[in-house]
Design a protein around this motif. Structure first.
Motif, mmCIF file in Angstrom:
data_model
loop_
_atom_site.group_PDB
_atom_site.id
_atom_site.type_symbol
_atom_site.label_atom_id
_atom_site.label_comp_id
_atom_site.label_asym_id
_atom_site.label_seq_id
_atom_site.Cartn_x
_atom_site.Cartn_y
_atom_site.Cartn_z
ATOM 1 N N MET A 31 -3.106 1.323 -9.581
ATOM 2 C CA MET A 31 -1.835 1.308 -8.977
ATOM 3 C C MET A 31 -1.581 0.630 -7.640
ATOM 4 N N SER A 32 -2.765 1.180 -6.812
ATOM 5 C CA SER A 32 -2.916 0.418 -5.405
ATOM 6 C C SER A 32 -3.196 -1.203 -5.583
ATOM 7 N N ALA A 35 -0.133 -3.144 -6.421
ATOM 8 C CA ALA A 35 0.711 -3.259 -5.095
ATOM 9 C C ALA A 35 0.342 -4.148 -4.199
ATOM 10 N N GLU A 40 2.946 -5.799 -1.584
ATOM 11 C CA GLU A 40 3.342 -4.651 -0.968
ATOM 12 C C GLU A 40 2.896 -4.309 0.315
ATOM 13 N N ARG A 44 3.112 3.933 0.487
ATOM 14 C CA ARG A 44 3.199 4.967 -0.506
ATOM 15 C C ARG A 44 2.957 4.144 -1.785
ATOM 16 N N TYR A 45 2.680 2.853 -1.687
ATOM 17 C CA TYR A 45 2.406 2.173 -2.848
ATOM 18 C C TYR A 45 0.743 1.429 -2.991
ATOM 19 N N THR A 46 0.372 1.402 -1.615
ATOM 20 C CA THR A 46 -0.756 0.716 -1.376
ATOM 21 C C THR A 46 -2.073 1.605 -1.172
ATOM 22 N N GLN A 54 2.485 6.530 -5.014
ATOM 23 C CA GLN A 54 2.955 6.363 -6.360
ATOM 24 C C GLN A 54 2.935 5.001 -6.885
ATOM 25 N N ALA A 55 3.125 4.536 -8.314
ATOM 26 C CA ALA A 55 3.032 3.265 -8.858
ATOM 27 C C ALA A 55 4.241 2.584 -8.248
ATOM 28 N N PRO A 56 3.965 1.258 -7.918
ATOM 29 C CA PRO A 56 5.180 0.297 -7.492
ATOM 30 C C PRO A 56 5.977 0.157 -8.777
ATOM 31 N N PRO A 92 9.135 8.915 -9.357
ATOM 32 C CA PRO A 92 8.087 8.042 -9.074
ATOM 33 C C PRO A 92 7.072 8.483 -10.145
ATOM 34 N N HIS C 71 10.881 -4.350 -0.283
ATOM 35 C CA HIS C 71 10.145 -3.321 0.790
ATOM 36 C C HIS C 71 9.920 -3.730 1.897
#
Lengths: 150, 211, 138
Positions: A31-32, A35, A40, A44-46, A54-56, A92, C71
């Motif tokens: 996930m990170s 993102a 990103e 909260r995404y990285t 959370q997942a992008p 999310p 974002h």
């Protein structure tokens, strides 16, 4: 002699029936990295240590069903390309949560483009969490430039 | 009066624009057009009524179609219910001659669009099928053109003595009005638009550098 | 300036242009995270043998760029829907620019709609789409 797909027959036979179901979960690392590669900046995404990690939101579109097409779907000559993606996020997706993806064929249609006759197949995966609550859906639109058989 | 003669809404499979948002955008960004024509792919949208929206925003909103032929895509202006009975608008292999003949019989005007584009543009098919009979107008400015596609269209129009129109081919809100067509008189209906096109007094406009 | 609440958003507002990293190295990182391992995404030669102009940036990565751009503009935005149409290939190692404009606002709910376009240096559209985004109301 050319042999083009009978799109109406395919629609009647294959639309709106779930042809694939798979269980999966997303890891914090994937996930990170997903993102970060997309550019990103929001932690909260990285950052897996962020309390709201959370997942992008577009990541559900990368989940592929086990079967690409319904059983009995004809093989199509031509180069398949990604024609579009749509994703709807309802809540999310957290790392390690067990998810279920159910895929059905959502639409089939044709048009002519810069590359000749093109057939579009739209598959939709509805994604549910372990409580059966829908977290997202993701549409994949594949276009095939038909190569008529000579 | 300036009309964008080529646009798509969410009624088209690849359209992502809602018509009210086109209107709001035109007014908010002061796009220099007085209205637009919705040319949905492979259909004529009988069910939508944009008259209240047109009144609210002081814009002319008309409906037409974009159909598909062996010579590529063709805009049809002045579509009537009777015309839609003469050929299958969803067919992607329509003979251009049939479209032209039917359109003329029902007071409509066929206009090959983005004719400089590969496959879906008329110029790509001239060598194979020859110059089609009955074409009088082509789109010479298309907001979605890449590279030299508009130049090819303009050269073809000059060689064949075709008149030229302009349209944005907008699929999202922010593309509306990038190309358009100027008419000397006010146009309030699809029939008047077809009449004005038949009259031949119009000018294609390119606003891509301005907006 | 970044957007904190819906009151900061104006109809027709242009989001800051985002030039995404389409380098082969970054696309490989993305492909690993997405578990998309096709050589058409990570190998120029293999892609050309398939008749493509070069290795392709996966469509899902272009979609990810669009969400990231939103974002960057509105860090607390909740991107609810992204709908993209891939008009032409986005080729690895080539330069692209992503633009976005606000085309609808519902101040009461905090919902905005954004047009998104990926163009190359020649200004040709490769990908376009729309996003529906929830912005904090206050």
């Amino acid at each position: 002699m050319t042999e083009l797909l009978d799109v109406e027959a395919l629609r009647a036979k294959f639309l709106n029936t779930v042809f694939d179901e798979k269980q999966f979960e997303l890891t914090a690392e994937d996930m990170s990295n997903y993102a970060i590669a997309c550019g990103e900046l929001a932690t909260r995404y990285t950052d897996p240590n962020d309390p709201d990690f959370q997942a992008p939101p577009t990541m559900p579109t990368c989940i592929q069903p086990k079967k690409r097409m319904p059983k009995g779907f004809p093989k199509i000559a031509g180069l398949g390309m990604d024609a579009g993606k749509a994703v709807q996020s309802y809540k999310p997706i957290r790392p390690g949560v067990k998810l279920t993806g159910k895929t059905h064929m959502h639409d089939i249609y044709t048009k002519t483009g810069r590359s000749g006759r093109m057939v579009f197949f739209v598959n939709r995966m509805d994604i549910f969490d372990s409580d059966g609550e829908q977290v997202a859906w993701a549409d994949t639109s594949i276009v095939i430039r038909e190569r008529p058989k000579e | 009066m300036i009309l964008d003669l080529h646009s798509h809404s969410i009624k088209s499979d690849d359209g992502r624009a809602k018509v009210p948002n086109y209107c709001q955008w035109i007014r908010a960004r002061e796009i220099p057009i007085d209205g637009f024509v919705l040319t949905e792919h492979r259909q004529f949208d009988f069910e939508s009524d944009y008259s209240a929206l047109a009144k609210e925003f002081g814009l002319t909103i008309l409906k037409a179609s974009e159909v598909e032929t062996e010579y590529g895509h063709v805009l049809v202006f002045g579509v009537t219910e009777a015309l839609t009975q003469t050929f299958d608008f969803t067919d992607i292999h329509l003979p251009l001659a049939q479209v032209i003949e039917a359109a003329e019989r029902h007071g409509a005007v066929p206009v090959p669009c983005h004719p400089g584009r590969k496959r879906v543009g008329m110029s790509a098919h001239l060598e194979e099928y020859g110059v089609p009979q009955g074409v009088r107008i082509v789109e010479i400015y298309n907001g979605g053109s890449r590279g030299d596609e508009d130049a090819i269209a303009q050269n073809m129009a000059a060689e064949q003595d075709y008149l030229g129109i302009g349209g944005s081919d907008a699929h999202i809100v922010s593309q509306i009005g990038k190309c358009a067509t100027r008419f000397p008189e006010k146009i309030t209906s699809a029939a008047e638009l077809a009449e004005a096109l038949r009259g031949g007094d119009f000018e294609a406009l390119n606003f891509r550098e301005q907006i | 300036m970044t957007i904190a609440t819906i009151k900061d958003v104006e109809f027709g507002e242009e989001l800051p242009v985002f030039d995404p990293d389409t380098s082969l190295e970054n696309v490989k990182k993305f492909a690993t995270a997405a578990h998309w391992f096709g050589p058409r995404f990570t190998d120029h030669e293999a892609a050309r043998k398939e008749g493509l102009p070069g290795a392709l940036v996966p469509g899902i990565m272009s979609q990810g760029f669009l969400a990231a751009m939103i974002h960057r503009w509105a860090p607390q935005a909740n991107v609810q829907n992204v709908d993209t149409v891939f008009r032409a290939p986005v080729v690895v190692d080539e330069k692209y620019h992503i633009t976005g404009v606000v085309t609808d606002i519902d101040e009461a709910s905090g919902r905005v709609e954004i047009d998104l376009t990926v163009t190359n240096d020649a200004g040709e559209t490769r990908v376009f789409g729309t996003a529906q985004v929830q912005i904090p109301t206050g």
